[in-house]
Design an enzyme around this catalytic site. Structure first.
Site, PDB file in Angstrom:
ATOM      1  N   ASP A 109      40.251  37.796  40.762  1.00 10.38           N
ATOM      2  CA  ASP A 109      38.889  37.664  40.248  1.00 10.38           C
ATOM      3  C   ASP A 109      38.697  38.596  39.045  1.00 10.38           C
ATOM      4  O   ASP A 109      39.423  39.577  38.880  1.00 10.38           O
ATOM      5  CB  ASP A 109      37.867  38.062  41.334  1.00 10.38           C
ATOM      6  CG  ASP A 109      37.957  37.147  42.544  1.00 10.38           C
ATOM      7  OD1 ASP A 109      38.420  36.005  42.393  1.00 10.38           O
ATOM      8  OD2 ASP A 109      37.555  37.598  43.637  1.00 10.38           O
TER       9      ASP A 109
HETATM   10  N1  URA Z   1      40.865  37.746  47.136  1.00  6.86           N
HETATM   11  C1  URA Z   1      39.676  37.900  46.499  1.00  6.86           C
HETATM   12  O1  URA Z   1      38.625  37.793  47.097  1.00  6.86           O
HETATM   13  N2  URA Z   1      39.698  38.160  45.187  1.00  6.86           N
HETATM   14  C2  URA Z   1      40.845  38.324  44.472  1.00  6.86           C
HETATM   15  O2  URA Z   1      40.785  38.595  43.269  1.00  6.86           O
HETATM   16  C3  URA Z   1      42.071  38.165  45.155  1.00  6.86           C
HETATM   17  C4  URA Z   1      42.050  37.880  46.486  1.00  6.86           C
END
Ligand code: URA
Length: 243
Positions: A109
Site C-alpha cells: 500500500d
Molecule cells: N497487507 C496490507 O494490508 N498492506 C500492504 O501493503 C501489504 C500487506
C-alpha cells in the site's frame, strides 16, 4: 534456451535502458558502439550479448539480461510501474537501473514501507507472486490496541475477513507488548490490504506496516527508506529456499 539467443544490437542496447530502439540505431550507425573492441555500424547485427563485450563510447555497458533490485519502499510512494499523478517505486530508481519492462513483484500500500523487489523478469515475478509457491512474507505492524493468545489462535486457524474471504493460516507473534504492540505476521498469500483486513477482522487497526522479508530474503537494514540496490544471486536463492 533463454539467455543464449542471438539478438539485434539495437534491441540489446534499448533493453539495457540505452535509449529507445531508434536512439540505439542512431548510436550504432554513428559508430559509437563496439562489440569485442570492433565498431559495429549495423543495428540489425545479431550477437549473443552474454558472450560479448558491448561498449558505448569505449565504455563497457555491463550487459545484464534481467535486473533484480531490492528497495526499502518509503511511505507515500505507489508500488506500481506507472501512475499519472503520484510517484512510483520506479521513479525512485537512478538512471543506471532504469530500463523497459521493470515492475514491482508484489504490491505494498502507499503508506506501507519496507521490502519490495523490482525486476524485469516476468517468470521470476510470477514465481514470487504465485500463491502456489507458498512463499512466506513477513510484516511488522504497530497496532492500536494490545493482542494476545486469542488473536494468535485466530490467525493460526485462518482469519475470515469481513467480506467472508478466508485467509490461509498465518503466524502472529508479539515482538513487543504494550498499548501499541509491535507484532510480526507471516502470510503465504497476498490478498488486497490483507494484513490490515486481517487485523480489522479481530477488531484491531494497523497504525504502521513494514514488510521485512520475502521468503528467507530479509530487507537489508543498511538500506534507508527510499534506497535500493541490486540483489546478489545468493539473495535471490533465499527467496525460494525451503521455508
Ligand atoms: N497487507 C496490507 O494490508 N498492506 C500492504 O501493503 C501489504 C500487506
Amino acid at each position: 534456451m533463454a539467455g543464449k539467443t542471438a539478438e539485434r544490437l539495437d534491441k540489446i542496447l534499448s533493453s539495457q535502458g540505452i535509449g529507445t530502439r531508434s536512439e540505439a540505431r542512431r548510436l550504432i550507425r554513428s559508430g559509437r558502439v563496439s562489440v569485442d573492441g570492433r565498431v559495429l555500424r549495423d543495428p540489425a547485427a545479431r550477437i549473443l550479448p552474454e558472450n560479448c563485450e558491448i561498449a558505448l563510447d569505449g565504455k563497457a555497458i555491463g550487459y545484464k539480461r534481467h535486473l533484480y533490485i531490492m528497495m526499502n519502499k518509503p511511505s507515500g510512494i505507489l508500488c506500481v510501474s506507472r501512475d499519472e499523478k503520484a510517484p512510483t517505486v520506479l521513479d525512485l530508481l537512478t538512471e543506471d537501473l532504469r530500463r523497459p519492462g521493470l515492475f514491482p513483484a508484489g504490491r505494498l500500500d502507499k503508506d506501507t514501507v519496507g521490502l519490495v523487489i523490482i525486476t524485469d523478469d516476468g517468470d521470476f515475478g510470477h514465481r514470487v507472486l504465485s500463491p502456489k509457491n507458498n512463499i512466506v512474507k513477513r510484516y511488522h505492524a504497530v497496532l492500536d490496541r494490545p493482542v494476545g493468545e486469542e488473536e494468535i489462535k485466530r490467525f493460526s486457524q485462518g482469519i475470515v475477513l469481513k467480506d467472508g474471504a478466508v485467509c490461509r493460516p498465518a503466524e502472529l507473534k508479539i515482538l513487543s507488548g504494550g498499548s501499541n504492540p509491535l507484532v510480526q505476521v507471516a502470510i503465504t498469500e497476498g490478498k488486497y490490504h490483507q494484513i490490515k483486513r486481517m487485523f480489522a477482522a479481530v477488531g484491531r487497526r494497523v497504525l504502521r506496516l513494514r514488510r521485512v522479508s520475502i521468503g528467507n530474503l530479509f530487507l537489508d537494514e543498511n538500506l534507508k527508506e527510499g534506497e535500493f540496490r541490486e540483489l546478489t544471486e545468493a539473495e535471490m536463492a533465499l527467496i525460494f529456499e525451503n521455508q
